[in-house]
Design a protein around this motif. Structure first.
Motif, PDB file in Angstrom:
ATOM      1  N   LEU A 282      15.936   6.799  -2.691  1.00 14.60           N
ATOM      2  CA  LEU A 282      16.771   6.145  -3.711  1.00 14.60           C
ATOM      3  C   LEU A 282      16.129   6.402  -5.073  1.00 14.60           C
ATOM      4  O   LEU A 282      15.018   6.907  -5.163  1.00 14.60           O
ATOM      5  N   ASP A 283      16.829   5.972  -6.133  1.00 21.02           N
ATOM      6  CA  ASP A 283      16.228   6.238  -7.446  1.00 21.02           C
ATOM      7  C   ASP A 283      15.100   5.249  -7.733  1.00 21.02           C
ATOM      8  O   ASP A 283      14.963   4.212  -7.078  1.00 21.02           O
ATOM      9  N   VAL A 284      14.271   5.603  -8.704  1.00 17.68           N
ATOM     10  CA  VAL A 284      13.026   4.886  -8.965  1.00 17.68           C
ATOM     11  C   VAL A 284      13.262   3.400  -9.255  1.00 17.68           C
ATOM     12  O   VAL A 284      12.524   2.544  -8.770  1.00 17.68           O
ATOM     13  N   GLY A 285      14.313   3.095  -9.988  1.00 18.09           N
ATOM     14  CA  GLY A 285      14.608   1.703 -10.350  1.00 18.09           C
ATOM     15  C   GLY A 285      14.797   0.830  -9.123  1.00 18.09           C
ATOM     16  O   GLY A 285      14.173  -0.219  -8.996  1.00 18.09           O
ATOM     17  N   LYS A 286      15.632   1.304  -8.171  1.00 18.40           N
ATOM     18  CA  LYS A 286      15.877   0.531  -6.945  1.00 18.40           C
ATOM     19  C   LYS A 286      14.610   0.380  -6.130  1.00 18.40           C
ATOM     20  O   LYS A 286      14.337  -0.666  -5.553  1.00 18.40           O
ATOM     21  N   ARG A 287      13.829   1.460  -6.073  1.00 20.20           N
ATOM     22  CA  ARG A 287      12.596   1.402  -5.280  1.00 20.20           C
ATOM     23  C   ARG A 287      11.619   0.401  -5.880  1.00 20.20           C
ATOM     24  O   ARG A 287      10.912  -0.285  -5.144  1.00 20.20           O
ATOM     25  N   LYS A 288      11.584   0.342  -7.215  1.00 18.22           N
ATOM     26  CA  LYS A 288      10.710  -0.637  -7.879  1.00 18.22           C
ATOM     27  C   LYS A 288      11.116  -2.056  -7.482  1.00 18.22           C
ATOM     28  O   LYS A 288      10.266  -2.896  -7.140  1.00 18.22           O
ATOM     29  N   ILE A 289      12.437  -2.308  -7.506  1.00 19.91           N
ATOM     30  CA  ILE A 289      12.922  -3.648  -7.144  1.00 19.91           C
ATOM     31  C   ILE A 289      12.537  -3.981  -5.710  1.00 19.91           C
ATOM     32  O   ILE A 289      12.044  -5.072  -5.404  1.00 19.91           O
ATOM     33  N   MET A 290      12.752  -2.980  -4.802  1.00 19.89           N
ATOM     34  CA  MET A 290      12.389  -3.197  -3.395  1.00 19.89           C
ATOM     35  C   MET A 290      10.907  -3.489  -3.246  1.00 19.89           C
ATOM     36  O   MET A 290      10.487  -4.369  -2.476  1.00 19.89           O
ATOM     37  N   CYS A 291      10.113  -2.771  -3.997  1.00 17.31           N
ATOM     38  CA  CYS A 291       8.654  -2.929  -3.920  1.00 17.31           C
ATOM     39  C   CYS A 291       8.254  -4.336  -4.352  1.00 17.31           C
ATOM     40  O   CYS A 291       7.494  -5.022  -3.645  1.00 17.31           O
ATOM     41  N   VAL A 292       8.793  -4.782  -5.507  1.00 11.59           N
ATOM     42  CA  VAL A 292       8.452  -6.110  -6.027  1.00 11.59           C
ATOM     43  C   VAL A 292       8.926  -7.192  -5.058  1.00 11.59           C
ATOM     44  O   VAL A 292       8.196  -8.142  -4.738  1.00 11.59           O
ATOM     45  N   ALA A 293      10.168  -7.030  -4.535  1.00 12.09           N
ATOM     46  CA  ALA A 293      10.703  -8.016  -3.586  1.00 12.09           C
ATOM     47  C   ALA A 293       9.830  -8.075  -2.339  1.00 12.09           C
ATOM     48  O   ALA A 293       9.532  -9.160  -1.815  1.00 12.09           O
ATOM     49  N   GLY A 294       9.406  -6.892  -1.863  1.00 10.44           N
ATOM     50  CA  GLY A 294       8.565  -6.825  -0.657  1.00 10.44           C
ATOM     51  C   GLY A 294       7.255  -7.555  -0.851  1.00 10.44           C
ATOM     52  O   GLY A 294       6.860  -8.392  -0.028  1.00 10.44           O
ATOM     53  N   ILE A 295       6.593  -7.244  -1.975  1.00 10.16           N
ATOM     54  CA  ILE A 295       5.301  -7.902  -2.252  1.00 10.16           C
ATOM     55  C   ILE A 295       5.503  -9.408  -2.364  1.00 10.16           C
ATOM     56  O   ILE A 295       4.740 -10.197  -1.804  1.00 10.16           O
ATOM     57  N   GLY A 296       6.573  -9.810  -3.062  1.00  9.53           N
ATOM     58  CA  GLY A 296       6.873 -11.236  -3.233  1.00  9.53           C
ATOM     59  C   GLY A 296       7.035 -11.936  -1.888  1.00  9.53           C
ATOM     60  O   GLY A 296       6.442 -12.984  -1.651  1.00  9.53           O
ATOM     61  N   LEU A 297       7.846 -11.323  -1.013  1.00  7.65           N
ATOM     62  CA  LEU A 297       8.077 -11.926   0.316  1.00  7.65           C
ATOM     63  C   LEU A 297       6.777 -12.091   1.088  1.00  7.65           C
ATOM     64  O   LEU A 297       6.495 -13.162   1.635  1.00  7.65           O
ATOM     65  N   VAL A 298       6.003 -11.013   1.122  1.00  7.41           N
ATOM     66  CA  VAL A 298       4.766 -11.053   1.911  1.00  7.41           C
ATOM     67  C   VAL A 298       3.839 -12.130   1.378  1.00  7.41           C
ATOM     68  O   VAL A 298       3.361 -12.999   2.132  1.00  7.41           O
ATOM     69  N   VAL A 299       3.603 -12.117   0.065  1.00 10.47           N
ATOM     70  CA  VAL A 299       2.644 -13.053  -0.531  1.00 10.47           C
ATOM     71  C   VAL A 299       3.121 -14.490  -0.351  1.00 10.47           C
ATOM     72  O   VAL A 299       2.380 -15.363   0.109  1.00 10.47           O
ATOM     73  N   LEU A 300       4.395 -14.733  -0.678  1.00 12.44           N
ATOM     74  CA  LEU A 300       4.928 -16.097  -0.643  1.00 12.44           C
ATOM     75  C   LEU A 300       4.892 -16.677   0.772  1.00 12.44           C
ATOM     76  O   LEU A 300       4.348 -17.748   1.007  1.00 12.44           O
TER      77      LEU A 300
END
Ligand SMILES: *[C@@H]1O[C@H](CO)[C@@H](O)[C@H](O)[C@H]1NC(C)=O
Length: 323
Positions: A282-300
């Motif tokens: 996917l394009d970089v913008g979407k991947r960034k969002i996925m990355c941030v969401a992923g880290i957020g889920l794991v940490v939280l």
């Protein structure tokens, strides 16, 4: 005649006074016996306590040193069933905490003969269980120095859990003996984290010119495995979350299992999102969002799980972000 009678009276009075004084001065035989019996009992208890912090008792010892007067020391007793065939997993955990408490007292500077810690195992003293009408283990009862145990002398295990700190608070309440709990350090958690960090660190160092591996799914799979392993190691004791999660590791509500399952699923989803962010085209913008969401889920959710676990298993020393 009057003078003779008066002096006779005076001598009689003198004898009575003398007798009264001498009788009062020496204690009666019974009292003396009681005193020697008491000091014998105290030195017996001290001798046992010098050998092991938690004194093991059977029916005979219990009757002689705790049930029968005189006594000027408190005894806290853990009634338990540690034989493997009794299959009391909670007994083993409670025993570990109890040993920590008793050792903290035994090796503290404040140690005196005011209070002793003892245990009666069902298979060594079932007569004591019968005598006290007791049908569950583990049970903690304080036998105060004076009088019989009252209602509050039975520890509320279901409400307070069996962490050594909680037991120490109850003991302070009942006997006014304050024990500072000293735990032997538990290195398992930090060791795991250290290994993981060392692994990532050395990878980063070896491949410092090419940090592509951060997007390598094997690295993330390995990390996920380590995290999951950590969770399963601790899940035997299970997890308290207000009314849905039982306030001790003694029991577990059905909803609790589902909540913990859900949280674990959220952590896993976070991992998957991270992986997707790294590998999808996917394009970089979407991947960034996925990355941030992923880290957020794991940490939280990981820190949430830990805080639930802490609330449940009162002695658990580690937390992450949330208290
Ligand atoms: C209890 O009595 C014994 C014997 O008299 C004495 O040695 C001991 O110090 C007493 N213990 C306490 C806590 O007063």
């Amino acid at each position: 005649v009057g003078a003779v009678a008066a002096s006779e009276m005076f001598y009689k009075l003198l004898i009575v006074v003398f007798l009264a004084v001498s009788l009062q001065g020496t204690p009666s035989d019974g009292q003396k016996k009681k005193e020697t019996l008491l000091s014998e009992k105290v030195s017996q208890m001290m001798e046992w306590a010098s050998k092991r912090a938690v004194i093991r008792m059977n029916g005979e010892k219990f009757r002689r040193l705790i049930r029968a007067p005189p006594r000027n020391y408190s005894v806290v007793i853990m009634f338990t069933a540690l034989q493997p065939q009794r299959q009391c997993a909670v007994c083993k955990q409670a025993d570990e905490e109890y040993q920590i408490l008793a050792n903290s007292w035994r090796y503290s500077n404040a140690f005196t003969n005011r209070i002793f810690f003892a245990t009666v195992d069902f298979d060594e003293g079932s007569d004591v269980f019968q005598m006290l009408n007791m049908n569950s283990a583990p049970t903690f009862i304080n036998f105060p120095a004076k009088g019989k145990p009252k209602r509050a002398d039975t520890y509320e295990l279901q409400v307070r859990g069996f962490a050594a700190e909680q037991l120490a608070r109850w003991v302070a309440d009942r006997t006014d003996v304050h024990i500072r709990v000293i735990r032997p350090p538990n290195y398992a958690g930090p060791l795991m984290l250290g290994l993981l960090l060392a692994f990532i660190g050395s990878l980063a160092y070896l491949r410092r010119n090419n940090l592509e591996f951060l997007f390598n799914k094997n690295v993330w799979a390995f990390s996920a495995l380590v995290v999951l392993f950590q969770m399963t190691v601790h899940s035997n004791a299970s997890f308290s979350f207000q009314s849905y999660i039982h306030g001790s590791s003694q029991a577990q509500f059905v909803a609790e299992t589902h909540i913990v399952l859900l949280f674990n699923a959220a952590v896993t989803l976070g991992m998957v999102l991270l992986h997707e962010a790294a590998t999808s085209d996917l394009d970089v913008g979407k991947r960034k969002i996925m990355c941030v969401a992923g880290i957020g889920l794991v940490v939280l959710f990981f820190s949430w799980l830990l805080s639930i676990f802490r609330a449940k298993y009162h002695g658990y020393p580690y937390s992450f972000l949330l208290g």
